[in-house]
Write a protein that holds these residues in place. Structure first.
Motif, PDB file in Angstrom:
ATOM      1  N   PRO A  31       0.853  -1.195   0.000  1.00 11.88           N
ATOM      2  CA  PRO A  31       0.000   0.000   0.000  1.00 11.88           C
ATOM      3  C   PRO A  31       0.894   1.252   0.000  1.00 11.88           C
ATOM      4  O   PRO A  31       1.991   1.235   0.559  1.00 11.88           O
ATOM      5  CB  PRO A  31      -0.782  -0.105   1.315  1.00 11.88           C
ATOM      6  CG  PRO A  31      -0.024  -1.065   2.160  1.00 11.88           C
ATOM      7  CD  PRO A  31       0.763  -1.954   1.249  1.00 11.88           C
ATOM      8  N   LEU A  32       0.394   2.329  -0.625  1.00  7.94           N
ATOM      9  CA  LEU A  32       1.225   3.522  -0.796  1.00  7.94           C
ATOM     10  C   LEU A  32       1.740   4.110   0.526  1.00  7.94           C
ATOM     11  O   LEU A  32       2.929   4.435   0.621  1.00  7.94           O
ATOM     12  CB  LEU A  32       0.464   4.588  -1.613  1.00  7.94           C
ATOM     13  CG  LEU A  32       1.214   5.898  -1.835  1.00  7.94           C
ATOM     14  CD1 LEU A  32       2.565   5.686  -2.515  1.00  7.94           C
ATOM     15  CD2 LEU A  32       0.368   6.874  -2.659  1.00  7.94           C
ATOM     16  N   PRO A  33       0.897   4.259   1.551  1.00  3.86           N
ATOM     17  CA  PRO A  33       1.418   4.877   2.786  1.00  3.86           C
ATOM     18  C   PRO A  33       2.619   4.131   3.366  1.00  3.86           C
ATOM     19  O   PRO A  33       3.578   4.743   3.820  1.00  3.86           O
ATOM     20  CB  PRO A  33       0.222   4.818   3.749  1.00  3.86           C
ATOM     21  CG  PRO A  33      -0.961   4.793   2.852  1.00  3.86           C
ATOM     22  CD  PRO A  33      -0.552   4.008   1.644  1.00  3.86           C
TER      23      PRO A  33
ATOM     24  N   GLY B   9      -2.430   6.469  -6.678  1.00  3.12           N
ATOM     25  CA  GLY B   9      -2.784   6.410  -5.261  1.00  3.12           C
ATOM     26  C   GLY B   9      -2.553   7.684  -4.486  1.00  3.12           C
ATOM     27  O   GLY B   9      -2.970   7.805  -3.338  1.00  3.12           O
ATOM     28  N   THR B  10      -1.874   8.684  -5.079  1.00  8.53           N
ATOM     29  CA  THR B  10      -1.688   9.941  -4.359  1.00  8.53           C
ATOM     30  C   THR B  10      -3.009  10.710  -4.340  1.00  8.53           C
ATOM     31  O   THR B  10      -3.546  11.037  -5.390  1.00  8.53           O
ATOM     32  CB  THR B  10      -0.593  10.791  -5.021  1.00  8.53           C
ATOM     33  OG1 THR B  10       0.634  10.082  -4.959  1.00  8.53           O
ATOM     34  CG2 THR B  10      -0.430  12.130  -4.320  1.00  8.53           C
ATOM     35  N   THR B  11      -3.517  10.948  -3.145  1.00 11.50           N
ATOM     36  CA  THR B  11      -4.787  11.660  -3.022  1.00 11.50           C
ATOM     37  C   THR B  11      -4.570  12.968  -2.271  1.00 11.50           C
ATOM     38  O   THR B  11      -3.548  13.151  -1.610  1.00 11.50           O
ATOM     39  CB  THR B  11      -5.805  10.817  -2.234  1.00 11.50           C
ATOM     40  OG1 THR B  11      -5.252  10.575  -0.938  1.00 11.50           O
ATOM     41  CG2 THR B  11      -6.101   9.492  -2.921  1.00 11.50           C
ATOM     42  N   VAL B  12      -5.564  13.849  -2.374  1.00 10.29           N
ATOM     43  CA  VAL B  12      -5.472  15.135  -1.677  1.00 10.29           C
ATOM     44  C   VAL B  12      -5.323  14.947  -0.160  1.00 10.29           C
ATOM     45  O   VAL B  12      -4.430  15.548   0.444  1.00 10.29           O
ATOM     46  CB  VAL B  12      -6.678  16.036  -2.033  1.00 10.29           C
ATOM     47  CG1 VAL B  12      -6.716  17.266  -1.136  1.00 10.29           C
ATOM     48  CG2 VAL B  12      -6.604  16.437  -3.503  1.00 10.29           C
ATOM     49  N   PRO B  13      -6.140  14.100   0.479  1.00  9.98           N
ATOM     50  CA  PRO B  13      -5.961  13.930   1.937  1.00  9.98           C
ATOM     51  C   PRO B  13      -4.580  13.406   2.301  1.00  9.98           C
ATOM     52  O   PRO B  13      -3.992  13.835   3.304  1.00  9.98           O
ATOM     53  CB  PRO B  13      -7.034  12.901   2.319  1.00  9.98           C
ATOM     54  CG  PRO B  13      -8.014  12.912   1.221  1.00  9.98           C
ATOM     55  CD  PRO B  13      -7.294  13.333  -0.021  1.00  9.98           C
ATOM     56  N   LEU B  14      -4.039  12.518   1.477  1.00  9.23           N
ATOM     57  CA  LEU B  14      -2.716  11.955   1.771  1.00  9.23           C
ATOM     58  C   LEU B  14      -1.656  13.050   1.729  1.00  9.23           C
ATOM     59  O   LEU B  14      -0.819  13.165   2.637  1.00  9.23           O
ATOM     60  CB  LEU B  14      -2.402  10.850   0.742  1.00  9.23           C
ATOM     61  CG  LEU B  14      -1.232   9.924   1.071  1.00  9.23           C
ATOM     62  CD1 LEU B  14      -1.450   9.214   2.389  1.00  9.23           C
ATOM     63  CD2 LEU B  14      -1.035   8.915  -0.064  1.00  9.23           C
ATOM     64  N   VAL B  15      -1.707  13.879   0.698  1.00  4.65           N
ATOM     65  CA  VAL B  15      -0.710  14.947   0.553  1.00  4.65           C
ATOM     66  C   VAL B  15      -0.870  15.974   1.678  1.00  4.65           C
ATOM     67  O   VAL B  15       0.103  16.348   2.345  1.00  4.65           O
ATOM     68  CB  VAL B  15      -0.834  15.628  -0.829  1.00  4.65           C
ATOM     69  CG1 VAL B  15       0.031  16.890  -0.876  1.00  4.65           C
ATOM     70  CG2 VAL B  15      -0.414  14.663  -1.920  1.00  4.65           C
ATOM     71  N   LEU B  16      -2.120  16.418   1.885  1.00  4.74           N
ATOM     72  CA  LEU B  16      -2.330  17.438   2.915  1.00  4.74           C
ATOM     73  C   LEU B  16      -1.994  16.888   4.297  1.00  4.74           C
ATOM     74  O   LEU B  16      -1.476  17.608   5.150  1.00  4.74           O
ATOM     75  CB  LEU B  16      -3.759  17.964   2.866  1.00  4.74           C
ATOM     76  CG  LEU B  16      -4.092  18.751   1.584  1.00  4.74           C
ATOM     77  CD1 LEU B  16      -5.492  19.356   1.677  1.00  4.74           C
ATOM     78  CD2 LEU B  16      -3.062  19.836   1.298  1.00  4.74           C
TER      79      LEU B  16
ATOM     80  N   GLY C  16       8.961  12.744  -2.929  1.00  7.57           N
ATOM     81  CA  GLY C  16       9.251  12.055  -4.184  1.00  7.57           C
ATOM     82  C   GLY C  16       8.280  10.906  -4.424  1.00  7.57           C
ATOM     83  O   GLY C  16       7.783  10.712  -5.538  1.00  7.57           O
ATOM     84  N   ALA C  17       7.998  10.147  -3.363  1.00  7.78           N
ATOM     85  CA  ALA C  17       7.061   9.021  -3.472  1.00  7.78           C
ATOM     86  C   ALA C  17       5.676   9.524  -3.880  1.00  7.78           C
ATOM     87  O   ALA C  17       5.023   8.965  -4.775  1.00  7.78           O
ATOM     88  CB  ALA C  17       6.992   8.283  -2.139  1.00  7.78           C
ATOM     89  N   LEU C  18       5.217  10.594  -3.237  1.00 10.00           N
ATOM     90  CA  LEU C  18       3.904  11.160  -3.556  1.00 10.00           C
ATOM     91  C   LEU C  18       3.877  11.661  -4.991  1.00 10.00           C
ATOM     92  O   LEU C  18       2.898  11.453  -5.728  1.00 10.00           O
ATOM     93  CB  LEU C  18       3.586  12.309  -2.599  1.00 10.00           C
ATOM     94  CG  LEU C  18       3.191  11.909  -1.177  1.00 10.00           C
ATOM     95  CD1 LEU C  18       3.174  13.130  -0.273  1.00 10.00           C
ATOM     96  CD2 LEU C  18       1.837  11.206  -1.177  1.00 10.00           C
TER      97      LEU C  18
ATOM     98  N   MET D  65       2.210   9.218 -12.165  1.00  8.08           N
ATOM     99  CA  MET D  65       2.011   7.885 -12.741  1.00  8.08           C
ATOM    100  C   MET D  65       3.195   7.410 -13.566  1.00  8.08           C
ATOM    101  O   MET D  65       3.346   6.228 -13.817  1.00  8.08           O
ATOM    102  CB  MET D  65       0.752   7.828 -13.625  1.00  8.08           C
ATOM    103  CG  MET D  65      -0.494   8.072 -12.818  1.00  8.08           C
ATOM    104  SD  MET D  65      -1.908   7.937 -13.896  1.00  8.08           S
ATOM    105  CE  MET D  65      -3.159   8.630 -12.879  1.00  8.08           C
ATOM    106  N   VAL D  66       4.015   8.364 -14.008  1.00 11.78           N
ATOM    107  CA  VAL D  66       5.199   8.011 -14.785  1.00 11.78           C
ATOM    108  C   VAL D  66       6.405   8.695 -14.151  1.00 11.78           C
ATOM    109  O   VAL D  66       6.332   9.866 -13.830  1.00 11.78           O
ATOM    110  CB  VAL D  66       5.085   8.531 -16.240  1.00 11.78           C
ATOM    111  CG1 VAL D  66       6.292   8.091 -17.060  1.00 11.78           C
ATOM    112  CG2 VAL D  66       3.801   8.062 -16.884  1.00 11.78           C
ATOM    113  N   ILE D  67       7.469   7.935 -13.967  1.00 14.43           N
ATOM    114  CA  ILE D  67       8.706   8.615 -13.565  1.00 14.43           C
ATOM    115  C   ILE D  67       9.843   8.167 -14.464  1.00 14.43           C
ATOM    116  O   ILE D  67       9.857   7.031 -14.954  1.00 14.43           O
ATOM    117  CB  ILE D  67       9.105   8.348 -12.093  1.00 14.43           C
ATOM    118  CG1 ILE D  67       9.113   6.845 -11.784  1.00 14.43           C
ATOM    119  CG2 ILE D  67       8.220   9.108 -11.130  1.00 14.43           C
ATOM    120  CD1 ILE D  67       9.724   6.512 -10.438  1.00 14.43           C
TER     121      ILE D  67
END
Lengths: 243, 286
Positions: free
Chosen positions: B56-58, B119-126, B184-186, B192-194
């Protein structure tokens, strides 16, 4: 509790320098508890080098340093601060963009007991009321004399057994030099043990109980300040070895 | 929230994280010129874990932060005892090295990179921004925060007061790298592409500019700089290829008018070149 030793600092046959340049060839110095001792000598005699090697700022090449009977030769400077030896480097190195109070709190970094730090802060402010008036002011805006008070106050925040002062009169006006020496004298009168390095022989001897004269990295004379002041050969040696 | 607003919020949030992470190192007076290395380490670590190992992303973000912190501690240990110039060179070379390694490494797609991270969402970033801000508020009131400032001001005076300056600075640098790695992960899971190109000198410069534009004295100055610099290209995209020239001119003007940055007092938050490193200073040996 073990009985208190009379000698607080014992430096024996210290050798130290920078790179390949020997600054200190052979220096032995003793400071007894409660004394104010001055290391005097011309520019380049190795006075500051002695202080730096003693306080762990540079590594001694040889010889020994004992604080309160414990061998501390070449010990890390933060451990020496914890052991009770605090060095005030030359040049009034205040932290210019920090406030007066923050500067003092940095001095108490090794102490974690908050009420004790609070008490030490009050003590320093009682000793130097001008610092209390300016506690929220940036240290860089203080006058030269106030900055010297601040760096000494910062060192006192660690409650040192031994205070090492490197050229506290450097770059100050004659009036301020007198003020700073009066301040150091008062500290000593209150029981603070001080080892002072000073180029100004007259002022150094007037303030100190005992003195050591350093010439080209060696002790060339030592004794009670009164004796040294009365010795004309000292002055000759001093001038003769000047740069 | 429209997808456009969402994309803007994500991008601004990640930039703020990058700026705050960088500011932690700056608060000890250490300027890195290769923080993209930590960003890349974080991005690739997380992408490998989510894509190839279905983490999972977190959880992957935590691993990214840890990996970047280890790299930061190693680089810091080597470079932080040296002068500002050496730190700049070593961090820059390190970022180039990381870039070269990932562009040669088949497992992570080499020069074409990795694709498919989400998987990067607004709540996750904030949430991340909030955690870092809370940490920085606590830091600025703590003994450690005071130690950072003392080291920034005068390393020798700090040493004389019993601070282990190298250890403290390395700790700050590792923390800074960790936050940058998480950012960087976020970023990877938003884009979607790095590929290695994303983590080049341009991005490294951008992170520095966030801090310099906002002012380095307070962390929220750096955050504000990041907000401004990431919003401008979005709303001024009609400048097209001219925008870099316009920005360049804006920066020059700002540095003349407010060298301390948008936030910060005059003479306060300026970048100060440190004195010649302790111990090697011109000595009056007396």
């Amino acid at each position: 509790m073990a009985p208190e030793r009379e000698e607080l600092l014992k430096v024996t046959n210290l050798r130290a320098g920078y790179g390949r340049v020997t600054g200190v060839a052979d220096v032995s110095v003793e400071v007894r508890r409660g004394e104010l001792v001055a290391v005097l000598g011309p520019n380049g005699a190795g006075k500051s080098t002695v202080l730096r090697a003693v306080s762990g700022m540079i590594r001694p090449w040889g010889g020994g340093v004992a604080l309160d009977g414990r061998d501390v030769t070449g010990m890390r400077s933060d451990l020496l601060v914890r052991a009770g030896m605090v060095h005030v480097p030359e040049g009034r190195r205040v932290l210019p963009r920090l406030t007066v109070e923050e500067n003092l709190r940095v001095g108490a970094f090794t102490r974690r007991n908050r009420p004790a730090v609070r008490a030490a802060l009050d003590e320093v402010f009682d000793r130097f009321p001008r610092l209390r008036d300016r506690r929220a002011q940036k240290a860089g805006t203080l006058s030269g004399g106030e900055q010297q008070m601040l760096v000494i106050g910062r060192a006192l925040m660690a409650r040192p057994k031994l205070l090492l002062l490197d050229e506290p009169s450097l770059g100050l006006s004659p009036l301020l030099v007198r003020e700073v020496f009066a301040m150091i004298r008062t500290l000593a009168a209150d029981g603070q043990t001080v080892l002072l390095v000073e180029q100004n022989v007259a002022q150094g001897l007037a303030a100190a109980d005992r003195g050591y004269v350093l010439t080209a990295g060696r002790v060339t004379a030592s004794g009670a300040s009164a004796e040294l002041s009365a010795d004309p050969s000292l002055l000759r040696g001093y001038l003769g070895s000047g740069e | 929230m429209s997808s456009f607003t969402e994309a803007v919020v994500l991008q601004v949030g990640i930039s703020v994280l990058l700026a705050l992470g960088y500011w932690i190192a700056v608060s000890t007076g250490k300027y890195s010129f290769g923080h993209t290395a930590f960003m890349a380490i974080g991005a690739y670590t997380a992408s490998i874990l989510t894509l190839n190992f279905s983490w999972p992303l977190p959880l992957a973000m935590l691993a990214s932060g840890a990996a970047a912190a280890v790299a930061g501690a190693l680089i810091g240990w080597m470079a932080l005892r040296l002068s500002m110039l050496y730190l700049a060179i070593i961090t820059f070379i390190f970022s180039q090295l990381v870039n070269l390694l990932i562009s040669q490494w088949e497992y992570v797609g080499g020069a074409s990179g990795m694709i498919g991270m989400t998987g990067t969402t607004v709540p996750l970033v904030l949430g991340c921004v909030l955690i870092v801000v809370a940490y920085l508020v606590l830091l600025s009131r703590s003994r450690l925060g005071l130690a950072y400032k003392a080291i920034r001001e005068d390393e020798r005076a700090a040493t004389a007061s019993g601070l282990r300056i190298t250890r403290i600075a390395v700790g700050a640098f590792a923390t800074s790298a960790a936050v940058t790695g998480v950012a960087g992960a976020l970023s990877a899971h938003q884009l979607m592409v790095i590929n290695p190109e994303l983590f080049g000198p341009r991005q490294a410069l951008l992170i520095i500019l966030y801090c310099v534009l906002g002012g380095v004295e307070y962390f929220w100055g750096a955050a504000l700089g990041a907000v401004a610099l990431s919003l401008l290209p979005i709303y001024f995209d009609w400048l097209n290829e001219w925008y870099e020239i316009v920005y360049g001119l804006l920066f020059v003007a700002l540095m003349i008018v407010r060298p301390q940055g948008l936030i910060g007092r005059r003479g306060g938050g300026r970048i100060r070149l440190p004195r010649i490193p302790a111990g090697r200073e011109r000595e009056s040996v007396g």
